[in-house]
Design a protein around this motif. Sequence first.
Motif: not given
Ligand code: FES
Lengths: 206, 733
Positions: A147-149, A183-185, A187-189
Amino acid sequence: MSKPDETGRGRSGVSRRAFLKGSGAAAAATAMTGAPGLEAEAQGAEPVAGLTTITLTVNGTPHKVEVEPRTTLLEALRMGLNLTGAKPISVDGASGGSLVLVDDKPTSANTVLAMDMVGKKIVTVESLISGDRVDAVPMAFVHHDASQCGFCTPGFIIAVKAFLAKNPKATEAEIRAGLNGNLCRCGTYANIIPAVLEVVKGGGNG
Amino acid sequence: MVEYVWPSKEDSSVLGKSIDKIDGVPKCTGTAKYSYDINPDKVAIARALGCPHAHAKLKSLDLSKAEKVPGVVAVSAMKKVGDEIQWQGDLIAVVVGDTEGAVAEGLDAIVAEYEQLDVFVEDANLEAAEAAGRTAKAGGKVQLEKEPDGDDPDFEEKELARLFKESAAVVEGRYGIAAITHMCLEPHGSTCEWKDGKLTAHLSTQNVSGTAGQFAAPLKVTADDVTVHCDYIGGGFGSKFAVDRWDSLAAQLSKDLGRPVRLMLDRDLELKNGGARPSGYAESKVGADKDGVIKVWDTHFLSAGGFGGAPVNQSVIPYVIVPPNYRRRGTNVKINTAPVRAWRAPNHPQGCAMTQTAIDDIAAKLGLDSYDVFERNLVNVEDKDRRGVYAEEMKIAAKLIDWKAKWHPHGKGDKKGSVVSGLGMALHTWGGGGHPSTCMVKIHPDGGVETFIGSQDLGTGTRTVIAIVLAETFGLPVEAIKVNIGSSKYPASGPSGGSTTVGGVSESSRHAGLDALVQLNEKVASKLGVPAESLVAKGGRIHAKDDAEKGLSWKEACSLLGMSPLEVTSKGAPGRNSKLSSSGVGGVQMAEVEVDRETGQVKMKKFVTVQDMGLVVNHKTAVSQIYGAMVMGVAYALFEERLMDPRTGAFLNSEIADYRLPRLGDIGEFVVEIYEPESERARGVIGLGEPPVIGPGAAISNAVANALGVRVPVLPLTPKRVLDSLQLAARNA
Ligand code: FES
């Protein structure tokens, strides 16, 4: 792709506003069927309007919540029960951000009406933590920094839970093929893939 | 005198290691609260109505029917009759109500009439822009090695012509990159509540310390009456530095109604108002010698910043590789879209995509290996000190992607049916120096450590960085540090933009930590009867450097503080003289793609980033930042663009279902290596959020060109653009 109309709504062909507005009385009729909590009121065949109290079974506990016929499950969870893990991201479930499990099926909570959920088993991301005990899927996400944001993460985690329930021995190729509804903006894929593999290895999607 | 330095690598116990984010669990269990999630008692929902036209005058606005909708508690105009609207979706009015349904009904009951005016949105069309009177000259620069002979007015043209004539290879082309949006998954907005004449604004912001004042002025209160609070933000990418007009309105409405108000843009209005990155199109002529070393560059570029926004800055053309002779001229185009906002690494991705593609075309023209051409062009890297670093990074990246074995001349690779593969690369650069930051450290007599910084976490792991720095400083485990960020009431720290946060908060945390430790050490020293300078904090103890037995546990040491906690507030001192942080990073990206010549589809096979960033604080989150940037790079290289209808100015793909972005299955294999030899580590902490998002456009475009033997000149490389380029090439052949 169709031309924009005068309302300036988006191009998915679904206007959130039209959906919410239009799903008043008409939707109430759908809400009656298969909604045991409402059967008594439904006898008179008068469509429900305005605020009604319904009971939703969320994370194993029945909760009373006031809804309108047009209230989505997402709004009922977020506003009525303060369960804000499921997120409003897209109008039509295209982001997977509002995923919850309804009778074990991953469902975008913003695409179903709260009244239709009476009598069903709703599971939200918040069920994956109790006290210090954290479920294996979110824990693997933490270890792999998936996870980022974090705004997409709750939806992604529900998607992974549902995916692994069906594919407990998923391979990397199956993971890459099977988790494309979210969808992850940020980019945690690239971190999600090993996180899911770790859960597969540990067999811990409990 | 405290010396503000980092411990050596060998001496570091948590600094530079791979540490789980300390806020990972709340983020991954849905318990983290974003501005959108704050639910104060009786909170009212506010939504905005967007203008359906891209350029219009508001002729009438009737809110009366909306006001009568049951459940609607307020309706407020955001435009006056007679106002000119310059983009589709600009906000006209706001409806506040008890439920989403009531608000939706209220919005539909607003009656607005418009007079439509001329629309122009064709940001890639110079001729049309000139015909519509929508152009303005952009800045430019000419640099030539040779001095003009006398005052020949044609010297510039003649000299450029001579240089091109002397070139062994000349490439002429038009290279472009479409506009994209920020697409923060949490839209812009806030939840505002008042208590005793004071506002708390739960604002989705990259700038908690800088926004309280922005709220205050229009509300006729002072900044101290405002608390901006943001524990978690669902994406910003450069678009969330300011209090937007709809945030100010939410605060005002909350005050008027005497109840909390939440106003978040819905997806459609978010994409139309919440920020976009300007497009760029460059007509370039590039000349090189027979080895592919660029000698001369001439570009005319076109960029559109939206209504009132800043287009691409000319300084990035050409990018990183800057030959001794160049001319850049530009035209800005005024279009009917919302003003652009800073987008992760402003200007650089466009500069890189528009110019490092032409360098690869030089390699193709000369039949040379692109790697060799890029390597020979390192002489053209402006910052001489960085040339060697790029060379090293290129070697590592080439090995990771197996460049030498896989590379083939452009268009000459093996075919698997209709599928061809290719390799491409690009170089990038960024600053990343720390911003001003202040940190307060509180050490409690029971050994607890708290820290307060008016910073925020964009998802980069700010909290964890702060915890690592203080844990290292005090010799404690990371979990022992309670980090508080996300409030304007904490000591001020800069906005999180330009990769400045990690440098900023590492500086201030290290300063505050060391300053506090000096005071604590004095107490320990007098208790133990040793000089304070001989003490070190390590492994949960404070002890004499050469005699670990002589010391106290952290807890015992803190108990010497007596009744009240030790509070120390310090500022960081980033800049030239700092040994803790620095500025200026670079990196190399190499992409391997497969392209289907029949369908035009490009698939990512493998994508490598080698990145320097000075001293790494948290290896785990640093790698994640790079991965994330690579995904965003794949997004703008292959998928996303803002689609505008040239006739009506309508934004055609303002919902997630229509705005294409990569999904988990689209990214291929990612490989990241952080280049951190002692020479880099010694530079101290440097930010890294921006740099790895810069090169993907050029690297992927170059890989596609290598696969096809044909340049697809404009990003994103959609199947249609690929097929169009193949067709054009076939016609010209
Ligand atoms: S962690 Fe920010 S949109 Fe997926």
